[in-house]
Design an enzyme around this catalytic site. Structure first.
Site, PDB file in Angstrom:
ATOM      1  N   GLY A 247       0.760  -1.244   0.000  1.00  0.00           N
ATOM      2  CA  GLY A 247       0.000   0.000   0.000  1.00  0.00           C
ATOM      3  C   GLY A 247       0.785   1.286   0.000  1.00  0.00           C
ATOM      4  O   GLY A 247       0.199   2.363  -0.177  1.00  0.00           O
ATOM      5  N   GLU A 284       3.648  -6.935   1.508  1.00  0.00           N
ATOM      6  CA  GLU A 284       3.155  -7.197   0.143  1.00  0.00           C
ATOM      7  C   GLU A 284       3.147  -5.924  -0.692  1.00  0.00           C
ATOM      8  O   GLU A 284       2.098  -5.489  -1.151  1.00  0.00           O
ATOM      9  CB  GLU A 284       1.708  -7.723   0.217  1.00  0.00           C
ATOM     10  N   PRO A 285       4.285  -5.290  -0.915  1.00  0.00           N
ATOM     11  CA  PRO A 285       4.259  -4.056  -1.693  1.00  0.00           C
ATOM     12  C   PRO A 285       4.135  -4.321  -3.195  1.00  0.00           C
ATOM     13  O   PRO A 285       4.697  -5.290  -3.713  1.00  0.00           O
ATOM     14  CB  PRO A 285       5.624  -3.417  -1.390  1.00  0.00           C
ATOM     15  N   GLY A 286       3.392  -3.476  -3.873  1.00  0.00           N
ATOM     16  CA  GLY A 286       3.261  -3.586  -5.328  1.00  0.00           C
ATOM     17  C   GLY A 286       3.747  -2.299  -5.975  1.00  0.00           C
ATOM     18  O   GLY A 286       4.881  -2.175  -6.432  1.00  0.00           O
ATOM     19  N   ARG A 287       2.867  -1.289  -5.942  1.00  0.00           N
ATOM     20  CA  ARG A 287       3.127  -0.013  -6.614  1.00  0.00           C
ATOM     21  C   ARG A 287       4.495   0.583  -6.282  1.00  0.00           C
ATOM     22  O   ARG A 287       5.205   1.063  -7.160  1.00  0.00           O
ATOM     23  CB  ARG A 287       2.040   0.980  -6.193  1.00  0.00           C
ATOM     24  N   ARG A 323      -5.753   4.284 -15.519  1.00  0.00           N
ATOM     25  CA  ARG A 323      -5.899   4.920 -14.205  1.00  0.00           C
ATOM     26  C   ARG A 323      -6.594   6.287 -14.241  1.00  0.00           C
ATOM     27  O   ARG A 323      -7.419   6.571 -13.385  1.00  0.00           O
ATOM     28  CB  ARG A 323      -4.546   5.009 -13.487  1.00  0.00           C
ATOM     29  N   TYR A 327      -9.832   6.332 -11.951  1.00  0.00           N
ATOM     30  CA  TYR A 327      -9.714   6.983 -10.631  1.00  0.00           C
ATOM     31  C   TYR A 327      -9.466   8.474 -10.760  1.00  0.00           C
ATOM     32  O   TYR A 327      -9.101   9.111  -9.772  1.00  0.00           O
ATOM     33  CB  TYR A 327      -8.541   6.398  -9.833  1.00  0.00           C
ATOM     34  N   CYS A 353     -13.246   5.698 -28.281  1.00  0.00           N
ATOM     35  CA  CYS A 353     -14.499   6.433 -28.445  1.00  0.00           C
ATOM     36  C   CYS A 353     -15.255   6.569 -27.134  1.00  0.00           C
ATOM     37  O   CYS A 353     -16.302   5.953 -26.931  1.00  0.00           O
ATOM     38  CB  CYS A 353     -15.356   5.727 -29.493  1.00  0.00           C
ATOM     39  N   TYR A 381       0.089  -0.813 -12.292  1.00  0.00           N
ATOM     40  CA  TYR A 381      -1.340  -0.758 -12.577  1.00  0.00           C
ATOM     41  C   TYR A 381      -1.635  -0.060 -13.901  1.00  0.00           C
ATOM     42  O   TYR A 381      -2.638   0.629 -14.032  1.00  0.00           O
ATOM     43  CB  TYR A 381      -2.094  -0.082 -11.416  1.00  0.00           C
TER      44      TYR A 381
HETATM   45  N1  LLP Z   1      -1.851  -6.823  -0.933  1.00  0.00           N
HETATM   46  C1  LLP Z   1      -3.161  -6.879  -1.221  1.00  0.00           C
HETATM   47  C2  LLP Z   1      -3.998  -7.873  -0.550  1.00  0.00           C
HETATM   48  C3  LLP Z   1      -3.711  -5.984  -2.159  1.00  0.00           C
HETATM   49  O1  LLP Z   1      -5.007  -6.025  -2.421  1.00  0.00           O
HETATM   50  C4  LLP Z   1      -2.878  -5.042  -2.813  1.00  0.00           C
HETATM   51  C5  LLP Z   1      -3.417  -4.111  -3.803  1.00  0.00           C
HETATM   52  C6  LLP Z   1      -1.501  -5.045  -2.487  1.00  0.00           C
HETATM   53  C7  LLP Z   1      -1.024  -5.946  -1.545  1.00  0.00           C
HETATM   54  C8  LLP Z   1      -0.527  -4.107  -3.129  1.00  0.00           C
HETATM   55  O2  LLP Z   1      -0.811  -2.774  -2.886  1.00  0.00           O
HETATM   56  P1  LLP Z   1       0.197  -1.647  -3.404  1.00  0.00           P
HETATM   57  O3  LLP Z   1       1.479  -1.813  -2.635  1.00  0.00           O
HETATM   58  O4  LLP Z   1       0.391  -1.833  -4.843  1.00  0.00           O
HETATM   59  O5  LLP Z   1      -0.507  -0.393  -3.086  1.00  0.00           O
HETATM   60  N2  LLP Z   1      -5.459  -0.421  -9.453  1.00  0.00           N
HETATM   61  C9  LLP Z   1      -5.289   0.520  -8.366  1.00  0.00           C
HETATM   62  C10 LLP Z   1      -4.623  -0.124  -7.165  1.00  0.00           C
HETATM   63  C11 LLP Z   1      -5.339  -1.351  -6.645  1.00  0.00           C
HETATM   64  C12 LLP Z   1      -4.651  -2.005  -5.487  1.00  0.00           C
HETATM   65  C13 LLP Z   1      -5.281  -3.299  -5.145  1.00  0.00           C
HETATM   66  N3  LLP Z   1      -4.642  -4.041  -4.090  1.00  0.00           N
HETATM   67  C14 LLP Z   1      -4.515   1.731  -8.866  1.00  0.00           C
HETATM   68  O6  LLP Z   1      -4.161   1.764 -10.027  1.00  0.00           O
HETATM   69  O7  LLP Z   1      -4.299   2.669  -8.115  1.00  0.00           O
END
Ligand code: LLP
Length: 424
Positions: A247, A284-287, A323, A327, A353, A381
């Site tokens: 997150g 669990e980092p993603g972004r 995005r 959003y 379109c 994303y």
């Molecule tokens: N763990 C779980 C259970 C999650 O649902 C998520 C993201 C993450 C980890 C990773 O979160 P991050 O570190 O990436 O913030 N499509 C949206 C973001 C959706 C996130 C969903 N869950 C966007 O483009 O902003």
């Protein structure tokens, strides 16, 4: 040589007026591979990961990359080689990780709607943990595990009812969200899990949302989760690991989230103070691992000045970069070649379109048809949420490593997009 960095994007810079990622000129990549084109910096990804690794130095911690942010195989391979595990949310993501050479034991499986066949396949692959999100899922997983003569390692995702102070669509830890088991029901859910023969309780987890730019919500969530750990362990159920989710936000438009190591310094101080500093930790980092490592290159097709608005029509669209449409997200848009001249305000829009097909509004840019633009912060994303809407093939992807550029996904042709269809 005249170099000019872009704040918050350390691996993207102008050199003599031309935009580079690491040591590769972006206009040259666009010429070779066409546009729209995603380009990623390997060093940016590894340095984002290094900030977490520094934060956890000397601790027992496993970083599980939330691959939904960008699930391209070469990127998974990069993180697997760097020691990461993976947070997956579908059987498809499991297949990707295994194909990319990820270690199944370091996989955690999140998501509110795991199907029984996904559970079976994950159990047979030997994944590390199922992050269970409802009481009903506990029962289903127990049945699947027993039918295979196995015990499923489980953690319960707690909904701590904490406001992550982010966009409502990406906030997940509030009572009104579909995610996790409510704080007040968690202890009884653990007691049930401990009694089910097909389950083995191994941890607890939470994830409160995405693009979080302050430490406060994390500290609050940690307190709420640790209160539960106290109660669950007092009831005789040991938790081997604690998973604090992902997150952490990135800089899109002057946002100033804490750096991963600075955030974890604060969180680990709290964890130590509460006596859990020695526990196995997971995140669990993603972004924050990939977001600012990527750009999307797009070509200006037409300029359409108008009475109220000037439109700059580019060849990337909402199907490539969803995005803004989803959003109202802000992505910086910069020219690939700097040019002296007078800038005007433009709405940068795609060919799809729909009026929702915009990439940026009211951007001050000096433009001519044929110019290349770079949409920044496009590593997370974007490609993973892209679609074939309007029968547009998905862009190609290139991973840059120093002065080397590797094509990691070829551009989809229109025929690729209807390959699985048949005529009557
Ligand atoms: N763990 C779980 C259970 C999650 O649902 C998520 C993201 C993450 C980890 C990773 O979160 P991050 O570190 O990436 O913030 N499509 C949206 C973001 C959706 C996130 C969903 N869950 C966007 O483009 O902003």
């Amino acid at each position: 040589m005249n170099a000019q960095n872009l704040p918050g994007h350390p691996y993207v810079a102008y050199r003599d007026g031309s935009l580079y990622i690491e040591d590769v000129r972006l206009d040259a990549l666009a010429r070779t591979h066409g546009t729209p084109l995603f380009v990623y910096s390997k060093s940016a990804m590894l340095s984002a990961l290094a900030a977490y690794q520094r934060g956890f130095a000397g601790r027992k911690a496993q970083i599980c990359y939330a691959m939904k942010a960008n699930s391209s195989l070469a990127i998974l391979q990069l993180f697997a080689h760097a020691g990461c595990g993976f947070d997956i949310v579908s059987g498809g993501e499991l297949d990707r990780v295994l194909t990319a050479g990820g270690d199944p034991a370091k996989i955690i499986f999140s998501g509110v709607g795991k199907t029984q066949s996904e559970m079976r396949r994950a159990l047979e692959s030997g994944i590390g943990c199922f992050n269970v999100e409802s009481e009903a899922e506990l029962e289903a997983l127990d049945a699947v595990a027993r039918s295979l003569g196995r015990r499923a390692p489980v953690s319960i995702r707690v909904n701590p009812n904490v406001d992550a102070k982010t966009h409502p669509y990406i906030s997940t830890g509030l009572k009104g969200n579909k995610f996790g088991i409510a704080h007040e029901r968690t202890l009884s859910a653990y007691q049930r899990a401990a009694a089910l023969p097909g389950l083995q309780v191994v941890g607890i987890d939470c994830h409160i949302g995405s693009q979080i730019t302050q430490a406060g919500p994390y500290l609050d969530a940690m307190d709420r989760v640790l209160d539960l750990v106290d109660a669950i362990e007092a009831a005789g159920i040991h938790l081997h690991h604690i998973d604090f989710g992902g997150g952490l936000g990135i800089n899109y438009n002057g946002d100033a989230p804490p750096a991963a190591d600075a955030l974890w310094e604060q969180l680990l101080a709290k964890l130590d103070a509460r006596g859990y500093g020695e526990r196995q930790l997971m995140i669990e980092p993603g972004r924050s691992l990939v977001g600012n490592a990527g750009v999307c290159l797009t070509e200006v097709l037409y300029l359409k000045p108008g009475e109220n608005k000037n439109f700059c029509i580019v060849d990337a669209a909402m199907n490539d970069l969803p995005r803004p449409a989803m959003y109202e997200a802000y992505h910086q848009i910069v020219p690939v070649a700097l040019r002296a001249g007078t800038a005007s305000n433009w709405d940068v829009v795609g060919p799809v379109c729909e009026s929702g097909d915009w990439l940026g509004r009211d951007r001050s840019l000096e433009l001519q048809p044929g110019d290349l633009l770079a949409v920044l912060s496009a590593g997370a994303y974007c490609m993973s949420m892209s679609s074939n809407y309007n029968t547009r093939g998905r862009p190609a992807e290139v991973l840059v490593d120093g002065d080397q550029a590797h094509l990691i996904r070829r551009r989809e042709s229109p025929a690729d997009t209807f390959r699985h269809e048949s005529l009557l």
